[in-house]
Design a protein around this motif. Structure first.
Motif, PDB file in Angstrom:
ATOM      1  N   ASP A  79       0.838  -1.199   0.000  1.00 16.24           N
ATOM      2  CA  ASP A  79       0.000   0.000   0.000  1.00 16.24           C
ATOM      3  C   ASP A  79       0.870   1.246   0.000  1.00 16.24           C
ATOM      4  N   GLY A  80       0.653   2.096  -1.003  1.00 19.66           N
ATOM      5  CA  GLY A  80       1.414   3.333  -1.116  1.00 19.66           C
ATOM      6  C   GLY A  80       0.545   4.539  -0.821  1.00 19.66           C
ATOM      7  N   PHE A  81       1.127   5.546  -0.200  1.00 16.80           N
ATOM      8  CA  PHE A  81       0.386   6.753   0.163  1.00 16.80           C
ATOM      9  C   PHE A  81       1.158   7.978  -0.338  1.00 16.80           C
ATOM     10  N   SER A  82       1.309   8.995   0.483  1.00 18.78           N
ATOM     11  CA  SER A  82       1.991  10.201   0.015  1.00 18.78           C
ATOM     12  C   SER A  82       3.411   9.857  -0.453  1.00 18.78           C
ATOM     13  N   THR A  83       3.761  10.352  -1.625  1.00 21.90           N
ATOM     14  CA  THR A  83       5.063  10.091  -2.243  1.00 21.90           C
ATOM     15  C   THR A  83       5.575  11.413  -2.788  1.00 21.90           C
ATOM     16  N   LEU A  84       6.709  11.882  -2.281  1.00 21.03           N
ATOM     17  CA  LEU A  84       7.164  13.237  -2.571  1.00 21.03           C
ATOM     18  C   LEU A  84       8.603  13.234  -3.056  1.00 21.03           C
ATOM     19  N   GLU A  85       8.834  13.926  -4.158  1.00 23.51           N
ATOM     20  CA  GLU A  85      10.198  14.126  -4.634  1.00 23.51           C
ATOM     21  C   GLU A  85      10.871  15.195  -3.785  1.00 23.51           C
ATOM     22  N   SER A  86      12.099  14.964  -3.416  1.00 24.10           N
ATOM     23  CA  SER A  86      12.837  15.954  -2.640  1.00 24.10           C
ATOM     24  C   SER A  86      13.069  17.210  -3.474  1.00 24.10           C
ATOM     25  N   PRO A  87      12.739  18.379  -2.962  1.00 23.73           N
ATOM     26  CA  PRO A  87      13.010  19.623  -3.712  1.00 23.73           C
ATOM     27  C   PRO A  87      14.502  19.873  -3.907  1.00 23.73           C
ATOM     28  N   LYS A  88      15.320  19.216  -3.095  1.00 24.93           N
ATOM     29  CA  LYS A  88      16.764  19.422  -3.187  1.00 24.93           C
ATOM     30  C   LYS A  88      17.408  18.534  -4.240  1.00 24.93           C
ATOM     31  N   ASN A  89      16.814  17.370  -4.475  1.00 27.52           N
ATOM     32  CA  ASN A  89      17.424  16.392  -5.366  1.00 27.52           C
ATOM     33  C   ASN A  89      16.325  15.546  -5.994  1.00 27.52           C
ATOM     34  N   PRO A  90      16.088  15.647  -7.307  1.00 27.68           N
ATOM     35  CA  PRO A  90      14.996  14.902  -7.935  1.00 27.68           C
ATOM     36  C   PRO A  90      15.186  13.390  -7.897  1.00 27.68           C
ATOM     37  N   ASN A  91      16.369  12.928  -7.540  1.00 35.56           N
ATOM     38  CA  ASN A  91      16.607  11.485  -7.445  1.00 35.56           C
ATOM     39  C   ASN A  91      16.285  10.927  -6.064  1.00 35.56           C
ATOM     40  N   VAL A 106      13.421  10.388  -3.197  1.00 32.27           N
ATOM     41  CA  VAL A 106      11.965  10.344  -3.078  1.00 32.27           C
ATOM     42  C   VAL A 106      11.589   9.833  -1.686  1.00 32.27           C
ATOM     43  N   TYR A 107      10.738  10.616  -1.020  1.00 31.35           N
ATOM     44  CA  TYR A 107      10.137  10.165   0.233  1.00 31.35           C
ATOM     45  C   TYR A 107       8.873   9.375  -0.104  1.00 31.35           C
ATOM     46  N   TYR A 108       8.745   8.214   0.481  1.00 29.96           N
ATOM     47  CA  TYR A 108       7.511   7.462   0.253  1.00 29.96           C
ATOM     48  C   TYR A 108       7.041   6.820   1.554  1.00 29.96           C
ATOM     49  N   GLU A 109       5.741   6.571   1.581  1.00 26.94           N
ATOM     50  CA  GLU A 109       5.109   6.056   2.788  1.00 26.94           C
ATOM     51  C   GLU A 109       4.259   4.842   2.436  1.00 26.94           C
ATOM     52  N   GLN A 135       1.690   1.593   4.426  1.00 29.60           N
ATOM     53  CA  GLN A 135       0.612   1.599   5.404  1.00 29.60           C
ATOM     54  C   GLN A 135       1.122   1.791   6.827  1.00 29.60           C
ATOM     55  N   ASN A 136       0.260   2.453   7.625  1.00 29.83           N
ATOM     56  CA  ASN A 136       0.522   2.682   9.051  1.00 29.83           C
ATOM     57  C   ASN A 136       1.768   3.529   9.304  1.00 29.83           C
ATOM     58  N   GLY A 137       2.041   4.421   8.372  1.00 30.71           N
ATOM     59  CA  GLY A 137       3.057   5.433   8.624  1.00 30.71           C
ATOM     60  C   GLY A 137       4.491   5.030   8.450  1.00 30.71           C
ATOM     61  N   TYR A 138       4.762   3.925   7.737  1.00 32.12           N
ATOM     62  CA  TYR A 138       6.157   3.536   7.515  1.00 32.12           C
ATOM     63  C   TYR A 138       6.761   4.440   6.439  1.00 32.12           C
ATOM     64  N   LEU A 139       7.631   5.330   6.876  1.00 28.92           N
ATOM     65  CA  LEU A 139       8.189   6.375   6.022  1.00 28.92           C
ATOM     66  C   LEU A 139       9.615   6.012   5.627  1.00 28.92           C
ATOM     67  N   SER A 140       9.920   6.183   4.332  1.00 29.71           N
ATOM     68  CA  SER A 140      11.234   5.823   3.814  1.00 29.71           C
ATOM     69  C   SER A 140      11.738   6.919   2.885  1.00 29.71           C
ATOM     70  N   LEU A 141      13.041   6.944   2.694  1.00 30.53           N
ATOM     71  CA  LEU A 141      13.694   7.834   1.737  1.00 30.53           C
ATOM     72  C   LEU A 141      14.515   6.965   0.793  1.00 30.53           C
ATOM     73  N   LYS A 142      14.256   7.122  -0.523  1.00 31.52           N
ATOM     74  CA  LYS A 142      14.909   6.256  -1.502  1.00 31.52           C
ATOM     75  C   LYS A 142      15.694   7.080  -2.499  1.00 31.52           C
ATOM     76  N   ASN A 143      16.895   6.608  -2.791  1.00 26.69           N
ATOM     77  CA  ASN A 143      17.692   7.157  -3.877  1.00 26.69           C
ATOM     78  C   ASN A 143      17.327   6.382  -5.137  1.00 26.69           C
ATOM     79  N   MET A 144      16.662   7.041  -6.092  1.00 22.43           N
ATOM     80  CA  MET A 144      16.153   6.348  -7.262  1.00 22.43           C
ATOM     81  C   MET A 144      17.265   5.922  -8.213  1.00 22.43           C
TER      82      MET A 144
END
Length: 876
Positions: A483-495, A497-500, A502-511
């Motif tokens: 389950d995917g929810f809010s997914t945001l590209e970092s304004p500092k680096n387009p590569n 991406v913050y993604y979430e 279910q139940n608030g598991y938040l991650s930061l990924k280098n694409m």
């Protein structure tokens, strides 16, 4: 599912029919005057569409489809190879006539897009009965209600509502194989509240009238029904939505006049949940039941739910016996989402059960094995396993190795009994929770979807098909979903991406590298665990791209990409009013005008404001109902203004809840005014006109030019679909609508702003145009690549519906193209593929001659009884 059977003798059928008619007055009666508020809301929704000045706004489906979506029902006419009907829980009904290569939505303009079950008549395959309202009772509030039973007599081209409009959710529809006027409907009813239009309904006149032939209570559903036409036996599975003590299996041998509860050997305690039924086509005395047993197993270390159990009867349901001794690890605590069991047409011991996995038994349920198999996607998709959460299985009655499976990833076909599958991922039925965009050229879109992860893709709204195949996953779990929810590209680096999930598991990924790190906040050592909502809010500050805010039951802030977190609030789930006590924060926002001006809301209507970046909080809930706060939208035009959107779906309340405050929440005013009875999911301010706002509801899009004093529909060309997020793009000229069930749509909506800014009303007015592009040629002269065409797009206002003439004039004042058409009242949008004339070529190697206009600047003249207007256009 329909199945072939031998005909009953005429005399027996006539006697039974007489028995039914004599005693029909003793049946529980349907309250025909109860049409259902959700149904009536849908009718009003359609009326607003028809009379809206924006009926001509043209919405375009732009996918994506590669990821799939949740299927609830599948059926096929027996003697029509290649024809498949697929009903999606939130994505309407789709039809393919070429074995899953191409699909068309055939139920897009009705009062609901939520599908429960479809049944095709065996005696006349053009007759279809569709039960609306998905049967998955999700506690998270995303299972949408239906508006009753619909019937088609032309294979789905046209539909007619046949009643049961307050049943909300329908678990099964069964049509008698010899008479398509005899239909049984298992009506679940309202999920979270009591109502009387539930139970087992029967019609003998094709849906003209219905009788409730099995009613247990106003909180007990009939979730499944099985019909043995050879022996005229009905089996019904009841589901107690509250305690479970009324869940069980009932049997009738006289079309529902008399029922017996058949529970000898079958569990009867309060822990019994949903039940699925199936009769063996080859041996009708063999009946199976798949049970969600909610009782607990106690071990030395912990407790767990029993979960899925299979029971079998060899004597028409008189005696039951559990088939297996092993624990079937197939429900994982949410058996309310499943319940289907299927039997091979030729072997009563060859059975399938559907849950998280598709499980198969060849020995009558004594042992089961999971079916996986290799996966081949029609569109590129990096998922390598069969998607989880199975909701329907069609076994070809003539070729039992041919299976069609419907799950949370869409439709899968197998010709070898599940050893390999073809994924028909060409149906745009993504269930979006949220989207974010980077408004560049082309636009980058990120979205979180129900059990199909977070995805990203490119959109060119002026040429939406050009980027159709740009979509890919941001992340994917090992089972091809998540389950995917809010997914945001970092304004500092387009590569980055913050993604979430279910139940608030938040991650930061280098694409680029593919590396992911978990950055979810953690409680202090002396604190209790955080309480998160299913969709936990987080966002990047518009004032500082180094700052992230996150809401569990407390608000957190990070200024180092989530490496560390600062707690900004106490537990915000407590209120002076006890009925508002909540579990978690469901909405969180910061003013786009004032940094650190924060707002928070919970699932029971507690609203808070902090004017000092979380140092102190003031409750501002007065005047807000105790409903789930899903959106808090601080104004971009006025620092003291904030909008609030709430939902009551978890209480079967689909009223539109939207409020405005011009004093930071000291007082609130409802602005739902003339809106239909349908939940609101999102709201968006126009960036140019201060008082123009848009909302997305469970059926479409509306706008208001005066902050909600009155609303107009913007949904006439948009299929009935639940819009969960709206965003402007392409310099605010286009709207992007993210739907929960039919993926993404885009519309050129700048004419709405022009309409209100110029107070157009009833006068002809040329509004705007989008340049047309002549297609490229392939290697041969005249061999045009029409996929590279960009249509000429024109918007104009017209005072009434009438016939008009549209002329294209070149710079020499010569007529190049003319078309007669009918205008609608209000905004009209016209698209032209730039083809002036197409001449056929009858040679052995034909290349038709297609004539396009020369590149250059033109004038469009529109004239009719109400006047004449003109405007410039460009073709290049």
């Amino acid at each position: 599912m329909s199945m072939k059977s031998k005909n009953i003798s005429t005399s027996v059928f006539v006697n039974l029919l007489i028995l039914v008619l004599i005693n029909i007055s003793t049946y529980s009666q349907v309250r025909e005057n109860i049409s259902g508020a959700y149904y009536e809301g849908g009718r009003y929704h359609q009326q607003m569409e028809e009379r809206s000045p924006f009926a001509g706004i043209d919405w375009i489906s732009i996918g994506p489809s590669f990821q799939g979506g949740r299927v609830e029902t599948l059926d096929c006419p027996i003697d029509q190879p290649g024809v498949i009907y697929a009903g999606f829980g939130a994505g309407s009904l789709w039809l393919t006539v070429n074995q899953g290569v191409d699909w068309n939505c055939i139920f897009e303009d009705e009062l609901t897009q939520s599908i429960g079950d479809l049944a095709i008549s065996v005696s006349n395959p053009d007759v279809l009965y569709l039960g609306t309202g998905e049967s998955m009772r999700a506690s998270r509030g995303f299972s949408l209600p239906g508006t009753g039973i619909y019937k088609s007599t032309d294979g789905g081209k046209t539909w007619y509502n046949k009643g049961l409009t307050d049943s909300h959710h329908i678990g099964r529809v069964v049509v008698d194989p010899t008479d398509h006027n005899i239909v049984f409907v298992a009506a679940i009813g309202h999920f979270w509240s009591k109502n009387n239009q539930r139970g087992l309904f029967m019609t003998m006149d094709g849906g003209q009238s219905w009788k409730n032939i099995l009613f247990i209570s106003d909180s007990t559903a009939v979730v499944d029904v099985a019909w043995d036409p050879a022996n005229r036996i009905l089996y019904a599975a009841t589901w107690d939505m509250l305690a479970g003590e009324n869940s069980g299996i009932y049997k009738s041998e006289n079309l529902g006049y008399k029922w017996d509860r058949i529970d000898k050997g079958f569990p009867t305690d309060k822990g019994i949940g949903r039940i699925g039924l199936a009769i063996s086509p080859s041996r009708p005395e063999v009946v199976y039941a798949l049970v969600d047993n909610r009782n607990q197993i106690k071990t030395d270390s912990n407790k767990s739910l029993i979960g899925a159990e299979v029971y079998r009867s060899n004597d028409y349901g008189v005696n039951w016996k559990k088939t297996h001794t092993e624990t079937l690890l197939n429900y994982s605590g949410f058996g309310w989402a499943f319940g289907d069991i299927r039997i091979s047409p030729f072997d009563s011991n060859d059975i399938y059960i559907l849950g998280i996995y598709l499980m198969h038994s060849s020995n009558g349920g004594k042992t089961f094995s999971r079916i996986g198999g290799s996966i081949h996607h029609i569109k590129p998709n990096s998922g390598q396993s069969l998607h989880l959460d199975q909701h329907d299985l069609y076994i070809d009655p003539l070729h039992p190795n041919y299976l069609i499976l419907g799950n949370n990833g869409g439709v899968y076909l197998s010709y070898n009994k599940g050893e390999s599958w073809t994924h028909c991922n060409t149906i745009p039925t993504g269930e979006f929770y949220d989207i974010s965009i980077v408004d560049e050229d082309p636009v980058r879109v990120y979205g979180g979807t129900q059990d199909n992860s977070s995805i990203m893709g490119l959109i060119d709204p002026e040429d939406p098909y050009k980027t159709e195949n740009s979509w890919r996953y941001v992340w994917l779990d090992p089972w091809s979903g998540g389950d995917g929810f809010s997914t945001l590209e970092s304004p500092k680096n387009p590569n980055l991406v913050y993604y979430e999930s279910q139940n608030g598991y938040l991650s930061l990924k280098n694409m680029l590298s593919g590396k992911t790190k978990q950055i979810k906040p953690k409680p202090d050592v002396d604190e209790n665990p955080l309480r998160n909502s299913w969709f936990t809010p987080f966002f990047i500050s518009q004032h500082d791209n180094e700052t992230i805010y996150y809401g569990a039951n407390k608000v957190y802030k990070s200024i180092d990409d989530g490496e560390s977190w600062i707690r900004l609030s106490p537990d915000l789930c407590y209120s002076e009013k006890g009925e508002r006590k909540s579990r978690s924060i469901t909405a969180l926002a910061e003013s786009p005008i004032i940094a650190g001006l924060l707002f928070s809301g919970t699932e029971k209507g507690i609203v808070w404001v902090s004017r000092n970046d979380g140092t102190s909080w003031i409750e501002i809930s007065k005047g807000i109902p105790s409903k789930k706060i899903i959106k808090l939208i601080p104004s971009r035009h006025k620092s003291s203004r904030i909008f609030l959107v709430a939902k009551g779906m978890d209480d079967d309340d689909y009223s539109p809840y939207i409020y405005i405050s011009d004093n930071l929440g000291k007082s609130w005013s409802g602005i739902e005014t003339n809106l239909p009875y349908e939940s609101i999911n999102c709201m968006l301010e126009d960036p140019v006109l201060n008082d123009l706002i848009y909302i997305g509801t469970d059926r479409g899009v509306y706008c208001s030019p005066n902050l909600g004093y009155n609303w107009e529909s913007v949904s006439k060309t948009l299929p009935t679909t639940s819009v969960h997020q709206l965003e402007f793009m392409k310099n605010n000229k286009y709207l992007l609508a993210a739907t929960h069930g039919m993926s993404l749509f885009t519309a050129f909506t700048e004419p709405i702003r022009i309409y209100y800014a110029n107070s157009l009303g009833k006068q002809p007015f040329f509004m705007a145009s989008i340049d047309g592009k002549i297609p490229q040629q392939n290697d041969y002269n005249g061999d045009w690549d029409l996929t590279t065409t960009r249509e000429l797009h024109l918007s104009y206002n017209w005072p009434k519906r009438e016939e008009i003439k549209l002329s294209l004039i070149d710079e020499k004042k010569d007529l190049v193209y003319v078309e007669n058409l009918y205008s609608s009242e209000g905004i009209n949008q016209w698209r032209w593929n730039l083809i002036i004339e197409e001449k056929p070529d009858n040679t052995i190697y034909p290349i038709p001659e297609i004539i396009f206009p020369e590149p250059g600047y033109y004038t469009i003249i529109i004239e009719g009884p109400s006047g004449q207007i003109q405007g410039p256009v460009r073709i290049y």
